[in-house]
Design a protein around this motif. Structure first.
Motif, PDB file in Angstrom:
ATOM      1  N   TYR A 259      30.657  39.137  51.624  1.00  0.00           N
ATOM      2  CA  TYR A 259      31.904  39.621  51.033  1.00  0.00           C
ATOM      3  C   TYR A 259      32.086  39.007  49.636  1.00  0.00           C
ATOM      4  CZ  TYR A 259      33.582  35.107  52.845  1.00  0.00           C
ATOM      5  OH  TYR A 259      33.727  33.779  53.137  1.00  0.00           O
ATOM      6  N   ASN A 260      33.035  39.561  48.891  1.00  0.00           N
ATOM      7  CA  ASN A 260      33.300  39.118  47.511  1.00  0.00           C
ATOM      8  C   ASN A 260      33.983  37.751  47.525  1.00  0.00           C
ATOM      9  OD1 ASN A 260      34.045  38.775  44.851  1.00  0.00           O
ATOM     10  ND2 ASN A 260      34.704  40.898  44.566  1.00  0.00           N
ATOM     11  N   GLU A 261      33.353  36.779  46.896  1.00  0.00           N
ATOM     12  CA  GLU A 261      33.894  35.420  46.887  1.00  0.00           C
ATOM     13  C   GLU A 261      34.575  35.085  45.573  1.00  0.00           C
ATOM     14  OE1 GLU A 261      31.997  32.320  49.329  1.00  0.00           O
ATOM     15  OE2 GLU A 261      30.149  33.439  48.950  1.00  0.00           O
ATOM     16  N   ILE A 262      35.251  36.051  44.974  1.00  0.00           N
ATOM     17  CA  ILE A 262      35.905  35.825  43.689  1.00  0.00           C
ATOM     18  C   ILE A 262      36.930  34.684  43.759  1.00  0.00           C
ATOM     19  CG2 ILE A 262      37.652  37.616  44.124  1.00  0.00           C
ATOM     20  CD1 ILE A 262      37.671  38.135  41.088  1.00  0.00           C
ATOM     21  N   ALA A 263      37.592  34.531  44.897  1.00  0.00           N
ATOM     22  CA  ALA A 263      38.601  33.477  45.025  1.00  0.00           C
ATOM     23  C   ALA A 263      37.977  32.098  44.872  1.00  0.00           C
ATOM     24  CB  ALA A 263      39.306  33.589  46.374  1.00  0.00           C
ATOM     25  N   ILE A 264      36.763  31.934  45.416  1.00  0.00           N
ATOM     26  CA  ILE A 264      36.069  30.654  45.299  1.00  0.00           C
ATOM     27  C   ILE A 264      35.439  30.503  43.913  1.00  0.00           C
ATOM     28  CG2 ILE A 264      34.164  29.254  46.195  1.00  0.00           C
ATOM     29  CD1 ILE A 264      34.670  30.569  48.926  1.00  0.00           C
ATOM     30  N   ILE A 265      34.715  31.535  43.485  1.00  0.00           N
ATOM     31  CA  ILE A 265      34.048  31.488  42.181  1.00  0.00           C
ATOM     32  C   ILE A 265      35.068  31.313  41.066  1.00  0.00           C
ATOM     33  CG2 ILE A 265      32.556  32.738  40.576  1.00  0.00           C
ATOM     34  CD1 ILE A 265      31.438  34.249  43.028  1.00  0.00           C
TER      35      ILE A 265
ATOM     36  N   ILE B 288      25.160  37.096  44.683  1.00  0.00           N
ATOM     37  CA  ILE B 288      24.612  36.041  45.546  1.00  0.00           C
ATOM     38  C   ILE B 288      25.556  35.795  46.726  1.00  0.00           C
ATOM     39  CG2 ILE B 288      24.040  33.579  45.654  1.00  0.00           C
ATOM     40  CD1 ILE B 288      23.140  33.817  42.713  1.00  0.00           C
ATOM     41  N   GLY B 289      26.871  35.801  46.431  1.00  0.00           N
ATOM     42  CA  GLY B 289      27.872  35.630  47.483  1.00  0.00           C
ATOM     43  C   GLY B 289      27.802  36.737  48.519  1.00  0.00           C
ATOM     44  N   TYR B 290      27.643  37.980  48.034  1.00  0.00           N
ATOM     45  CA  TYR B 290      27.506  39.124  48.951  1.00  0.00           C
ATOM     46  C   TYR B 290      26.285  38.952  49.856  1.00  0.00           C
ATOM     47  CZ  TYR B 290      31.078  42.285  47.023  1.00  0.00           C
ATOM     48  OH  TYR B 290      32.255  42.882  46.647  1.00  0.00           O
ATOM     49  N   THR B 291      25.190  38.474  49.251  1.00  0.00           N
ATOM     50  CA  THR B 291      23.929  38.338  49.992  1.00  0.00           C
ATOM     51  C   THR B 291      24.043  37.329  51.135  1.00  0.00           C
ATOM     52  OG1 THR B 291      22.662  38.897  48.000  1.00  0.00           O
ATOM     53  CG2 THR B 291      21.478  37.778  49.787  1.00  0.00           C
TER      54      THR B 291
ATOM     55  N   LEU C 164      45.553  35.071  38.090  1.00  0.00           N
ATOM     56  CA  LEU C 164      44.985  36.364  38.486  1.00  0.00           C
ATOM     57  C   LEU C 164      43.713  36.677  37.710  1.00  0.00           C
ATOM     58  CD1 LEU C 164      48.208  38.585  38.722  1.00  0.00           C
ATOM     59  CD2 LEU C 164      46.795  37.790  40.629  1.00  0.00           C
ATOM     60  N   TRP C 165      43.665  36.228  36.446  1.00  0.00           N
ATOM     61  CA  TRP C 165      42.511  36.543  35.603  1.00  0.00           C
ATOM     62  C   TRP C 165      41.258  35.828  36.076  1.00  0.00           C
ATOM     63  CZ3 TRP C 165      43.121  40.593  32.661  1.00  0.00           C
ATOM     64  CH2 TRP C 165      44.421  40.944  32.277  1.00  0.00           C
ATOM     65  N   PHE C 166      41.420  34.784  36.876  1.00  0.00           N
ATOM     66  CA  PHE C 166      40.267  34.060  37.389  1.00  0.00           C
ATOM     67  C   PHE C 166      39.934  34.429  38.837  1.00  0.00           C
ATOM     68  CE2 PHE C 166      42.028  31.335  34.048  1.00  0.00           C
ATOM     69  CZ  PHE C 166      40.880  31.044  33.311  1.00  0.00           C
TER      70      PHE C 166
ATOM     71  N   MET D  67      27.532  36.595  34.053  1.00  0.00           N
ATOM     72  CA  MET D  67      27.097  35.584  35.025  1.00  0.00           C
ATOM     73  C   MET D  67      27.916  35.655  36.316  1.00  0.00           C
ATOM     74  SD  MET D  67      26.321  32.205  32.737  1.00  0.00           S
ATOM     75  CE  MET D  67      25.150  32.260  31.379  1.00  0.00           C
ATOM     76  N   TYR D  68      29.185  35.976  36.187  1.00  0.00           N
ATOM     77  CA  TYR D  68      30.024  36.081  37.385  1.00  0.00           C
ATOM     78  C   TYR D  68      29.508  37.158  38.323  1.00  0.00           C
ATOM     79  CZ  TYR D  68      33.597  38.027  40.371  1.00  0.00           C
ATOM     80  OH  TYR D  68      34.245  38.552  41.455  1.00  0.00           O
TER      81      TYR D  68
END
Length: 454
Positions: A325-331, A318-321, A300-302, A311-312
């Protein structure tokens, strides 16, 4: 000592300064809410400035600094933490274990939603920790759980009583850090007063003693292990480092860095001792469900949580652009890979044989991790700060001051928009990165240039 008129006369200014700081800590502990951000920043900034002056005045009087450090912590003993809710979960976990439950197998929500109250003050603890914390499985390793158990054993029906017990454990750990930190500084021929940049730092006193974050206990075992490693007792150091890992998992990131200092034979044995000790400590809680729940919670922390990142947040924008949408799952999946690659580069392409070189490598690796991760809670910086004590770098000390800006995220806590103010986060990291770049790259290059001119 304290009743000697000559002593008071000789130390009049620092003692008056310490008294003023004491009063400020009292206000911080008993008359502050975290949403009162103006008072929070003013109090913290003043405390930090006075702490800096106090060390300047007393850096040759280690004994008096030690007494003052104890006095500042004593102010918080009866205070309920006001900047963090995590302690409610600590109390819950400890009481659950005493009731015969494995805390890694149940969420708090699973009991409360069914109208079950397995521990004393269950509803109050649930309300205090919040629904987010209550909906996840615990992620606190076994030595951390032991601290919670001790609190539950000594105070099973009082939240304040449990807070006092946990606070005394953290204070004890801080003075263990002071003891072994001084010894290590002496062995490294460094000024012993440097340990007080950690021990007397308002950030440490407020976040660890005040807000009950167990990084202090983890750091105690880490410093003890580094001291043992320095004097050649590497087998015992492995056991103590396992205790550190069993409070917080973060020291695991340092393991590859030990390879150069120990050599491959000793390294393998060191890792085996540490691994066996860690597994032994986790063994009482083991089950197939435990493995699944614990790995999911750590993940979950990642891949879910985000707070005070640098940096995240750039990568997220950049992902939003480009994707909308928020690409936290990939990042979040990429970040561990990038960090592992950086650790391997530092391990094999940088000299890490002496203790100072090793600790400096630890500082750089952990800094890189915090620069890239999705979540940087204020108390995380404590480990960077203690490592910096044994190096030439001061950027963690600067970060321990500007980290207070991260609490300004709570400005929006009662509003529809609960998002962080990214301008404030940008200010925090502009200062940290500025000092970091100066110390690691520019200052180092200027020193080399000066040497080459002779």
């Amino acid at each position: 000592m304290f009743f000697n008129p000559a002593f008071f006369k000789l130390n009049k200014t620092p003692l008056l300064l310490a008294l003023v700081i004491l009063l400020f800590y009292f206000s911080f502990a008993y008359n502050l809410v975290r949403t009162d951000y103006i008072k929070l920043v003013i109090l913290y900034s003043t405390l930090w400035f006075l702490f800096y002056k106090l060390i300047q005045l007393l850096k040759t009087n280690i004994k008096l600094l030690t007494w003052i450090a104890f006095g500042f912590r004593a102010v918080f003993i009866l205070a309920i933490p006001n900047l963090s809710q995590d302690f409610y979960r600590f109390i819950w976990d400890g009481r659950m274990i005493l009731e015969g439950f494995n805390p890694y197998l149940f969420t708090v929500e699973s009991f409360i939603s069914n109208g079950e109250f397995p521990v004393a003050q269950a509803q109050e603890l649930y309300n205090g920790m919040g629904t987010l914390n209550a909906s996840h499985f615990t992620n606190y390793p076994p030595i951390n759980q032991l601290c919670f158990i001790i609190a539950a054993m000594l105070s099973s029906k009082s939240i304040l009583g449990s807070v006092v017990v946990m606070r005394l454990l953290i204070i004890t750990a801080d003075f263990g850090t002071l003891f072994f930190g001084k010894k290590l500084l002496e062995k490294l021929s460094m000024p012993t007063y440097h340990i007080f940049w950690y021990i007397l730092n308002p950030f440490i006193i407020i976040e660890l003693t005040g807000n009950l974050h167990f990084e202090g206990v983890m750091i105690f075992f880490l410093v003890w292990s580094l001291y043992l490693l320095h004097i050649g007792k590497w087998q015992f150091a492995a056991v103590i480092l396992a205790l550190s890992v069993s409070v917080k998992l973060i020291p695991l990131i340092f393991l590859p860095l030990l390879f150069q200092k120990l050599g491959w034979k000793k390294s393998v044995l060191f890792y085996l001792i540490l691994g066996f000790t860690t597994l032994l400590l986790f063994a009482p809680f083991y089950s197939s469900e435990f493995i699944n729940n614990y790995t999911q919670t750590v993940a979950l922390w990642f891949q879910n949580f985000e707070f005070n990142a640098s940096m995240y947040y750039i990568a997220r924008e950049i992902g939003y652009t480009f994707r909308g949408y928020n690409e936290i799952a990939i990042i979040g999946k990429v970040i561990p890979i990038v960090v592992i690659l950086f650790v391997l580069i530092i391990t094999f392409f940088r000299r890490n044989k002496t203790t100072v070189e090793l600790i400096t490598a630890m500082l750089l690796v952990l800094s890189f991790y915090y620069f890239t991760t999705t979540t940087v809670h204020p108390w995380y910086i404590a480990t960077l700060l203690i490592l910096s004590v044994f190096t030439k770098y001061k950027f963690p000390l600067v970060w321990s001051f500007v980290i207070i800006l991260s609490y300004l995220a709570y400005i929006n806590i009662d509003k529809a928009d609960k998002s962080e103010n990214l301008w404030i986060i940008a200010l925090e990291y502009a200062i940290v990165y500025g000092v970091f770049i100066w110390e690691v790259f520019i200052k180092k290059a200027s020193i080399k240039g000066s040497l080459n001119s002779f």
